[in-house]
Design a protein around this motif. Structure first.
Motif, short mmCIF file in Angstrom:
data_model
loop_
_atom_site.label_atom_id
_atom_site.label_comp_id
_atom_site.label_asym_id
_atom_site.label_seq_id
_atom_site.Cartn_x
_atom_site.Cartn_y
_atom_site.Cartn_z
N UNK A 91 -41.40 25.65 3.76
CA UNK A 91 -41.18 27.10 3.65
C UNK A 91 -39.78 27.51 4.11
N UNK A 92 -39.33 27.09 5.31
CA UNK A 92 -37.98 27.50 5.70
C UNK A 92 -36.89 26.90 4.81
N UNK A 93 -37.11 25.69 4.32
CA UNK A 93 -36.12 25.08 3.42
C UNK A 93 -36.04 25.84 2.10
N UNK A 135 -35.32 22.30 16.55
CA UNK A 135 -35.95 22.02 15.25
C UNK A 135 -36.51 23.32 14.67
N UNK A 136 -35.60 24.20 14.29
CA UNK A 136 -35.97 25.45 13.63
C UNK A 136 -37.02 26.24 14.39
N UNK A 137 -38.00 26.75 13.65
CA UNK A 137 -39.04 27.60 14.24
C UNK A 137 -39.95 26.83 15.18
N UNK A 138 -39.93 25.51 15.11
CA UNK A 138 -40.77 24.71 16.00
C UNK A 138 -40.18 24.59 17.40
N UNK A 139 -38.95 25.06 17.57
CA UNK A 139 -38.33 25.02 18.89
C UNK A 139 -37.70 23.68 19.18
N UNK A 140 -37.81 23.24 20.41
CA UNK A 140 -37.24 21.97 20.84
C UNK A 140 -38.28 20.87 20.72
#
Length: 188
Positions: A155-157, A102-107
């Protein structure tokens, strides 16, 4: 399923109700999503069910934003219901407990992803309602939950060009209007 996915299912139910309410000739209507028709919006969310199923089963994840109408070629409602049913069948306890990127949140567990995923069918339900002239009042509890999610994932989107810049909501706006403005949607 041990997890409480009621919000996820309520968002899908809301979206399905709007799909069912589109007239046969309403699918070519422009939507609030730039360059997308009502059919594209329905295809994007239907593709999302294919995406969730792929995450649950470890298959390659489809790009649901590229040519989204391919997910709903003929009968949009039937395409939606089939994708939703197949997705639900893949959501076993093991799949829900499984970790996904899940992106910057990791797994994170798929069940947690689905709690955040409420944002997607909910906001696109509004888009579909706008495109097809249907009532667009969203479930306030889901709106509240989705707004919290939007603040984490926006932000990432936006950095990838998948989300419009935020708009300033009118003074005294409802939480639904504030959410939509945050996501770059103008509410009349």
């Amino acid at each position: 399923m041990a997890q409480n996915l009621s919000g996820y299912h309520r968002a899908l139910d809301l979206f399905e109700g709007l799909v069912a309410g589109v007239s046969r000739d309403g699918w070519d209507a422009s939507s609030p999503c730039a360059g997308w028709t009502a059919r594209d919006v329905a295809g994007h969310v239907t593709g999302g069910q294919h995406l969730v199923r792929a995450l649950a089963s470890g298959e390659p994840v489809p790009d649901v934003s590229r040519d989204p109408s391919r997910f709903v070629q003929e009968d949009v409602l039937m395409s939606w219901r089939t994708a939703r049913k197949e997705c639900a069948e893949a959501l076993t306890q093991d799949a829900l407990d499984g970790l996904i990127p899940f992106g910057a949140l990791g797994l994170l567990p798929l069940a947690d992803y689905l709690e955040a995923y409420i944002l997607e069918p909910l906001v696109h339900a509004w888009d579909l309602a706008q495109a097809t002239g249907q009532p667009s009042r969203l479930d306030p509890d889901l709106v509240h939950h989705a707004f919290a999610t939007a603040q984490v994932v926006s932000a990432p989107l936006r950095a990838k060009g998948h989300l419009a810049p935020p708009l300033t909501p009118p003074r005294g706006a409802t939480e639904q209007t504030r959410l939509l403005a945050f996501l770059g949607r103008a509410v009349a």
